[in-house]
Scaffold this motif. Structure first.
Motif, PDB file in Angstrom:
ATOM      1  N   VAL A  30      -1.192  39.357  55.377  1.00 41.26           N
ATOM      2  CA  VAL A  30      -2.709  38.496  55.161  1.00 41.26           C
ATOM      3  C   VAL A  30      -2.140  37.222  54.948  1.00 41.26           C
ATOM      4  CG1 VAL A  30      -4.679  38.651  53.763  1.00 41.26           C
ATOM      5  CG2 VAL A  30      -3.804  40.654  55.267  1.00 41.26           C
ATOM      6  N   SER A  31      -0.884  37.391  53.830  1.00 38.36           N
ATOM      7  CA  SER A  31      -0.895  35.584  53.220  1.00 38.36           C
ATOM      8  C   SER A  31      -0.255  35.212  54.130  1.00 38.36           C
ATOM      9  CB  SER A  31       0.763  36.020  52.385  1.00 38.36           C
ATOM     10  OG  SER A  31       0.523  36.851  51.183  1.00 38.36           O
ATOM     11  N   PHE A  34      -2.194  33.359  56.204  1.00 41.71           N
ATOM     12  CA  PHE A  34      -3.437  32.627  55.524  1.00 41.71           C
ATOM     13  C   PHE A  34      -2.527  31.297  55.137  1.00 41.71           C
ATOM     14  CE2 PHE A  34      -4.238  31.125  50.508  1.00 41.71           C
ATOM     15  CZ  PHE A  34      -4.962  30.802  50.840  1.00 41.71           C
ATOM     16  N   PHE A  37      -3.082  28.921  58.637  1.00 37.64           N
ATOM     17  CA  PHE A  37      -4.034  28.076  58.606  1.00 37.64           C
ATOM     18  C   PHE A  37      -4.038  27.161  57.350  1.00 37.64           C
ATOM     19  CE2 PHE A  37      -6.724  32.079  60.307  1.00 37.64           C
ATOM     20  CZ  PHE A  37      -5.841  32.037  61.546  1.00 37.64           C
ATOM     21  N   LEU A  74     -12.005  42.771  60.842  1.00 39.62           N
ATOM     22  CA  LEU A  74     -12.250  43.107  58.884  1.00 39.62           C
ATOM     23  C   LEU A  74     -11.500  44.200  58.443  1.00 39.62           C
ATOM     24  CD1 LEU A  74     -14.625  40.154  58.464  1.00 39.62           C
ATOM     25  CD2 LEU A  74     -12.574  40.083  58.416  1.00 39.62           C
ATOM     26  N   THR A  77      -7.707  46.657  57.539  1.00 36.55           N
ATOM     27  CA  THR A  77      -6.719  47.127  56.157  1.00 36.55           C
ATOM     28  C   THR A  77      -8.171  48.273  54.992  1.00 36.55           C
ATOM     29  OG1 THR A  77      -7.932  44.979  55.130  1.00 36.55           O
ATOM     30  CG2 THR A  77      -6.037  44.608  56.009  1.00 36.55           C
TER      31      THR A  77
ATOM     32  N   GLU B 320     -11.817  43.791  50.629  1.00 35.34           N
ATOM     33  CA  GLU B 320     -10.723  43.304  51.923  1.00 35.34           C
ATOM     34  C   GLU B 320     -11.840  42.542  53.431  1.00 35.34           C
ATOM     35  OE1 GLU B 320      -8.036  46.814  50.731  1.00 35.34           O
ATOM     36  OE2 GLU B 320     -10.093  47.244  52.933  1.00 35.34           O
ATOM     37  N   LEU B 324     -10.649  38.692  54.110  1.00 37.94           N
ATOM     38  CA  LEU B 324      -9.634  38.079  55.091  1.00 37.94           C
ATOM     39  C   LEU B 324     -11.032  37.105  55.843  1.00 37.94           C
ATOM     40  CD1 LEU B 324      -9.130  41.147  56.779  1.00 37.94           C
ATOM     41  CD2 LEU B 324      -7.641  39.751  56.194  1.00 37.94           C
ATOM     42  N   ALA B 325     -12.613  36.890  55.432  1.00 37.98           N
ATOM     43  CA  ALA B 325     -13.886  36.080  55.912  1.00 37.98           C
ATOM     44  C   ALA B 325     -13.321  34.972  55.588  1.00 37.98           C
ATOM     45  CB  ALA B 325     -14.607  36.323  55.561  1.00 37.98           C
ATOM     46  N   ILE B 327     -10.125  33.597  54.435  1.00 36.14           N
ATOM     47  CA  ILE B 327      -9.134  33.241  55.091  1.00 36.14           C
ATOM     48  C   ILE B 327      -9.561  32.779  56.341  1.00 36.14           C
ATOM     49  CG2 ILE B 327      -6.839  34.002  56.713  1.00 36.14           C
ATOM     50  CD1 ILE B 327      -6.259  34.978  53.857  1.00 36.14           C
ATOM     51  N   ILE B 345      -8.559  27.760  47.335  1.00 36.05           N
ATOM     52  CA  ILE B 345      -7.293  28.044  47.772  1.00 36.05           C
ATOM     53  C   ILE B 345      -6.476  29.307  46.962  1.00 36.05           C
ATOM     54  CG2 ILE B 345      -5.302  27.353  48.831  1.00 36.05           C
ATOM     55  CD1 ILE B 345      -7.255  27.679  51.212  1.00 36.05           C
ATOM     56  N   ILE B 348      -7.379  32.786  46.142  1.00 41.62           N
ATOM     57  CA  ILE B 348      -6.847  33.803  47.462  1.00 41.62           C
ATOM     58  C   ILE B 348      -6.143  34.860  46.849  1.00 41.62           C
ATOM     59  CG2 ILE B 348      -6.875  34.466  49.568  1.00 41.62           C
ATOM     60  CD1 ILE B 348      -8.746  31.856  49.939  1.00 41.62           C
ATOM     61  N   PRO B 349      -4.636  34.397  46.314  1.00 40.17           N
ATOM     62  CA  PRO B 349      -3.571  34.695  46.884  1.00 40.17           C
ATOM     63  C   PRO B 349      -3.620  35.800  45.302  1.00 40.17           C
ATOM     64  CG  PRO B 349      -2.596  32.943  46.455  1.00 40.17           C
ATOM     65  CD  PRO B 349      -4.154  32.312  47.123  1.00 40.17           C
ATOM     66  N   ILE B 352      -5.187  38.549  45.634  1.00 41.64           N
ATOM     67  CA  ILE B 352      -4.911  39.593  47.108  1.00 41.64           C
ATOM     68  C   ILE B 352      -3.626  40.958  46.393  1.00 41.64           C
ATOM     69  CG2 ILE B 352      -2.904  39.761  48.809  1.00 41.64           C
ATOM     70  CD1 ILE B 352      -3.950  37.201  50.330  1.00 41.64           C
TER      71      ILE B 352
END
Ligand code: HEM
Ligand SMILES: [Cu+2]
Ligand SMILES: [Cu+2]
Lengths: 215, 816
Positions: A30-31, A34, A37, A74, A77, B320, B324-325, B327, B345, B348-349, B352
């Protein structure tokens, strides 16, 4: 005697490592998406024909957009995560049940601020417990006053709440080498909470027998 | 001098949602400074294993007050400060539905927080039982400090503030959206506030119930949390039934802000918005059925724990999806890394990491090791001090130009960001490795391997704190020296950017309308009249709009002088502040046993309520309603009704929690004397009839108001009032008789529950009596007619609810 029994902390580490691998794989994936993008579509990098800016001043975001089936990804995971949890249940049963065979039962009474231990023969000690090596020990844990939690930081998963009026139990397998463990309170129980530290001396079986008989 | 006076008076009496939003934010920042300072104190203590910097008591006070203030008096309130300011703007409303109630929420919030802070200075000092206030340590037997009482009072007071707030936001979002603002066009921040209040509506009554029972224990000598039947586990269940939704209450508004901000700076709508909304809905519902994951080692039955383990795993799915949405929203965007976007931004990490570790906690077998350790501390701080707080900063910086008309310095914001990112990771990552270290200890000399990790953490704490010093400088600098921003410096989407910065008191120079294809028009009231709303929405009408954006992103609105659609009366009102102040004084005096001061506080509070009611009575605050959109499920229901039902839902959950406590205690009691052996069923039945007849009488009054029979209207009202009073007298008689038989408040568990539940019910009857008194007085002066008969209907509904509660209580205490 108890050599073949899998100690709970071994299962803890096994489970933890599985979760860690799962988290690292999913998290890294995912990272990376991310980060990709975030850089790829940066206004300084993105080519005009790649960006599809549809939202701007004087508009509200539409409620619907044509995305198609990709949105179902979505939940992928989430499903993996749920399966991971379900997969732990057999081990949970094993750890939560009484031990397959018990060599020794110790009664633990938590109080403000210390631990009282009682051996099967009625011998009582405060704050310092002596246990034999390589032995399955079941702790029966109660509290005399407030909410405490009995835990051994050196043994993963060896922790249970000590609650007035409730009898909880917990089992561990002691290390095969002699040494010293701590007993720590894991629930704030008053001003002396930090000082509620006991010791477990793990000794060879013969030494333990001698201790048990002494007065 | 007089300008200073009027400035102060303005802030004390304001009822405008934007002013109150600012008040919330400033107050929350003050509480943040307090709680942050406490955190630095205990981080200094922990830098050494045997430090004498703080005493054990001071350390416990610091961690406890830190936790309570950060969660309840900082994070949620600052989010609701932004919500106060921006939800009405985002949906095109002129204010919140009930501005004075909104002011009351704020003042209750402020004074409840001060109550907690004052507690440092009373005998025994501040509360020190951990933010979870576990029983039985929280009872007076183990924690006699007066500060503890004040903390519980503060929590109850805050719960009241929050319940009022939920009513207000519920009605505003349900009933006051601009024409054309259909549910699916509502921005994510507003949506997230809607879900948040749905959680608050259920969660805070549970907290209030726990708090009330605890107060009875502490001040009047009952033993709910001291006894074995209730005790530690009763508290655990009540507290975590509140506590788990609470953590999502803290997260949701932040996720909403992230979605709106990321949309703005990518030019892309939130990816799969409907899907995410479904996810939010699922998380809202699931949030009520995961609380036992905080009790995995209390010895609850394994089956129950497994069920809760699965629900906890399931609830991670919506989050989750949301991550994801967010991102995927970047995909095909044109990302502009402004300071708000950078903070968004980065959050977000952090999410996670925090979310992934949450999944570890959901496994029963793993949680045995995590419970009560720094691992959990790291888990939730990554989300709350990370994601939630970073999003709040992003939100503050995003909307700062709108609130002040000035820009935040990008340079300062970036310095802050770098410090914050380094600080938070250095602060909390080592805590994951402190997986064996117990929480809330001030010494750990037996484990030298924890020293370095703790020291790293402490250094991180100071770097993180430094980032907020920079933030404070950035905010003050922006306010005084910031570059003028214009109306829409970010070129952002949404209604709030189509008005001036800062917006005028009435928010928009015209009526905002959203067209079917998602354009926003600020239409002069006259044009709307001529063309018809529907035509404007469908885009058929030709309108000369005022809110069209010129290419450089500035709204080309008309000059304000002739743009006012409605002049929005700016009513000042002192009563909300005085009411909260009176309660504050009374509550400070209560545990100290200072009767005179208590009476004074109560007097001020009641006088304020009386004044308030008198104003309503004279109709001082009635105002024509602008046009709003009606949509499922609120078609044809006026805003008072939505408000009333929301409030009733909250009350229902309060009683639900109390009944839950009753069931819990009863099932765990070895012996229980059935009510039929303790109480006189005849008296109980008599009172039941009285209560039901009272509701009927209110119904009659309503009917007679509709048909215009003034005489019968007054007679019914008088009858209802008399019956209400009769109920109260009978109750008083019953109580004194029961007490005389040797069953005082502190006697048996049966008696304790009896007094508590019937007492809570009687308090509601009392409110009904007062409402009927008001209605009767109004009717004698100015009879209700068909146009305002609904007031009587509402009072009738209230009586009906009081009756329904009684139908539960009656068998619980008189029969079985
Ligand atoms: C991915 C979703 C999440 C899962 C599966 C999860 C799971 C858990 C579990 C099982 C615990 C109990 C750990 C223990 O005390 O032993 C816990 C604690 C906690 N979580 Fe989470 N969590 C999640 C997300 C969140 C979020 C979003 C927040 C906050 C906004 C949060 C805040 C907290 C807090 C405050 C505690 C500790 C309360 C305390 O003991 O003081 N969690 N979490
Ligand atoms: Cu303790
Ligand atoms: Cu939880």
């Amino acid at each position: 005697m108890a050599q073949q029994i899998t100690p709970p902390d071994e299962l803890w580490w096994l489970t933890f490592n599985q979760f860690l691998i799962g988290a690292l794989v999913l998290g890294t994936f995912v990272s990376i998406v991310f980060a990709y993008f975030a850089i790829r579509y940066w206004e300084k990098k993105v080519k005009p024909n790649e960006a599809e800016v549809v939202l701007g001043p004087g508009r509200v975001a539409p409620g619907t957009s044509k995305i198609g089936w990709t949105r179902y990804t979505l939940v992928v995971t989430g499903i993996i995560v749920t399966l991971l949890i379900l997969a732990t249940f057999p081990r949970t049963d094993y750890v939560e049940a009484s031990p397959p065979e018990t060599d020794l039962v110790i009664w633990v009474t938590a109080f403000q601020f210390g631990w009282e231990f009682e051996y099967p023969n009625g011998k009582k000690v405060v704050n310092t417990l002596v246990l034999p090596t390589d032995t399955v020990v079941e702790f029966k844990v109660v509290s005399r006053d407030v909410f405490h939690a009995f835990g051994i930081p050196e043994i993963k998963g060896a922790k249970i709440d000590a609650i007035p009026g409730i009898l909880n139990s917990l089992w561990v397998k002691t290390p095969s080498e002699p040494g010293e463990l701590n007993v720590v309170c894991y629930e704030l129980c008053g001003v002396g909470h930090s000082l509620m530290v006991g010791k477990i001396k793990v000794v060879p079986p013969d030494e333990f027998q001698a201790f048990l008989q002494s007065t | 001098m007089s300008s200073l006076r009027s400035w102060i008076l303005r802030w004390l009496t304001t009822t405008n949602h934007k002013d109150i939003g600012i008040l919330y934010m400033v107050t929350a920042m003050y509480f943040f400074l307090v709680a942050g300072t406490l955190a630095l104190l205990f981080r200094v203590q922990l830098a050494m294993p045997e430090s004498n910097f703080l005493s054990g008591k001071a350390f416990n006070q610091a961690v406890t007050v830190h936790g309570l203030v950060m969660l309840l008096w900082f994070l949620s309130p600052i989010q609701f400060g932004l919500a106060n300011y921006f939800v009405p703007l985002q949906i095109g409303a002129r204010d919140l539905a009930f501005p004075r109630l909104n002011a009351l929420s704020y003042w209750l919030y402020l004074f409840s927080g001060l109550l907690l802070i004052v507690s440092f200075f009373v005998p025994g000092g501040a509360v020190d039982g951990g933010w979870t206030l576990y029983a039985p340590l929280n009872t007076a037997a183990f924690s006699p400090s007066k500060g503890f009482d004040l903390a519980v009072l503060a929590i109850v007071m805050l719960s009241a503030a929050i319940t009022l707030g939920t009513v207000n936001f519920m009605v505003t979002i349900a009933k006051m959206r601009a024409p054309g603002m259909t549910w699916d066009k509502v921005p994510m921040f507003t949506w997230s506030i809607l879900f948040t209040i749905l959680m608050m509506l259920l969660a805070f009554p549970a907290l209030a119930a726990a708090g009330l029972l605890l107060l009875l224990d502490r001040l009047l000598g009952t033993t709910f949390f001291l006894s074995v039947e209730g005790g530690a586990l009763l508290w655990d269940h009540l507290f975590w039934f509140f506590g788990h939704p609470e953590v999502y209450i803290l997260l949701f508004p932040s996720l909403g802000m992230l979605a709106d901000i990321i949309s703005s700076f990518t030019g892309r709508p939130l990816y799969a918005k409907r899907f995410v909304l479904v996810a939010f809905m699922a998380a809202t519902v699931l949030s009520y059925i995961v609380w036992v994951h905080h009790m995995f080692i209390t010895g609850t039955s394994l089956l129950v724990r497994k069920i809760f383990s699965v629900t906890t795993a399931l609830i991670s799915i919506p989050f989750e999806m949301a991550t994801l949405a967010l991102i995927l929203t970047l995909y095909k965007g044109r990302i502009r890394y402004t300071s708000p976007m950078l903070f968004a931004i980065v959050s977000i990490p952090l999410f996670i990491i925090g979310g992934a570790t949450g999944v570890f906690n959901a496994a029963i077998i793993l949680d045995r090791a995590f419970r009560g350790t720094y691992w959990v501390v790291a888990h939730f701080h990554y989300i709350m001090a990370g994601t939630a707080l970073f999003a709040v900063i992003a939100g503050l910086y995003y909307w700062f130009p709108k609130m002040t008309g000035r820009m935040i310095s990008e340079k300062l914001a970036k310095i802050q960001l770098i410090l914050a990112v380094i600080g938070i990771n250095l602060l909390y990552f080592p805590q994951f490795l402190l997986i064996d270290m117990p929480r809330r200890v001030f010494r750990y000399d037996y484990a030298p391997e924890w020293i370095t990790l703790n020291q790293l953490s402490t250094v991180g704490a100071f770097i993180f704190a430094a980032s907020f010093v920079v933030a404070l400088i950035a905010l003050i600098h922006g306010m005084l020296r910031g570059r003028p921003s214009g109306d829409n410096p970010w070129g952002a989407w949404g209604l709030e950017w189509l008005t001036r910065s800062p917006p005028p008191p009435h928010n928009f120079d015209g009526q905002p309308v959203v067209t079917r294809d998602g354009r926003i028009l600020i239409v002069p009231e006259k044009t709307l009249e001529e063309q018809g709303v529907d035509k404007v929405i469908s885009g058929e009408a030709k309108v000369s709009v005022t809110g069209v954006m010129t290419p450089n992103g500035t709204a080309g609105h008309q000059s304000p002088s002739h743009a006012h659609g409605h002049a929005h009366g700016h009513h000042g009102s002192m009563e909300p502040m005085m009411l909260a102040l009176g309660m504050f004084v009374a509550f400070v005096a209560m545990p100290l046993g200072n009767m005179a001061l208590m009476a004074l506080g109560a007097l001020v509070a009641f006088a304020s309520i009386a004044k308030w009611v008198l104003d309503e009575y004279r109709g001082r605050f009635s105002e024509p309603e602008p046009r709003y959109r009606e949509e499922f499920p609120f078609v044809g229901i006026d805003k008072f009704k939505v408000g009333l039902w929301t409030f009733i839902a909250g009350e229902g959950f309060l009683f639900g929690s109390l009944v839950g406590a009753y069931i819990f205690i009863r099932t765990r009691s070895p012996a229980w004397t059935p009510g039929i052996e303790l109480h006189d069923v005849a008296i109980g039945l008599f009172n039941t009839v009285v209560l039901f007849t009272a509701a009927l009488a209110m119904g009659l009054a309503y009917y007679n108001a509709r048909v215009g029979n003034v005489g019968l209207q007054r007679a019914s009202l008088a009858f209802a009032l008399a019956l209400g009073l009769l109920f109260m007298f009978t109750k008083a008689y019953e109580w004194s008789k029961f007490a005389a038989e040797g069953y005082g408040l502190t006697s048996t568990m049966e008696a304790q529950l009896y007094y508590t539940l019937t007492g809570a019910h009687a308090a509601h009857v009392l409110v009904g009596v007062l409402a009927s008194l008001y209605a009767l007085a109004r009717s004698l002066r100015r009879p209700y007619g068909p146009q305002d008969a609904r007031t009587l209907l509402y009072i009738g509904i209230y009586w009906g609810i009081v009756d329904i509660v009684w139908t539960f209580i009656f068998p619980m205490f008189y029969l079985i």
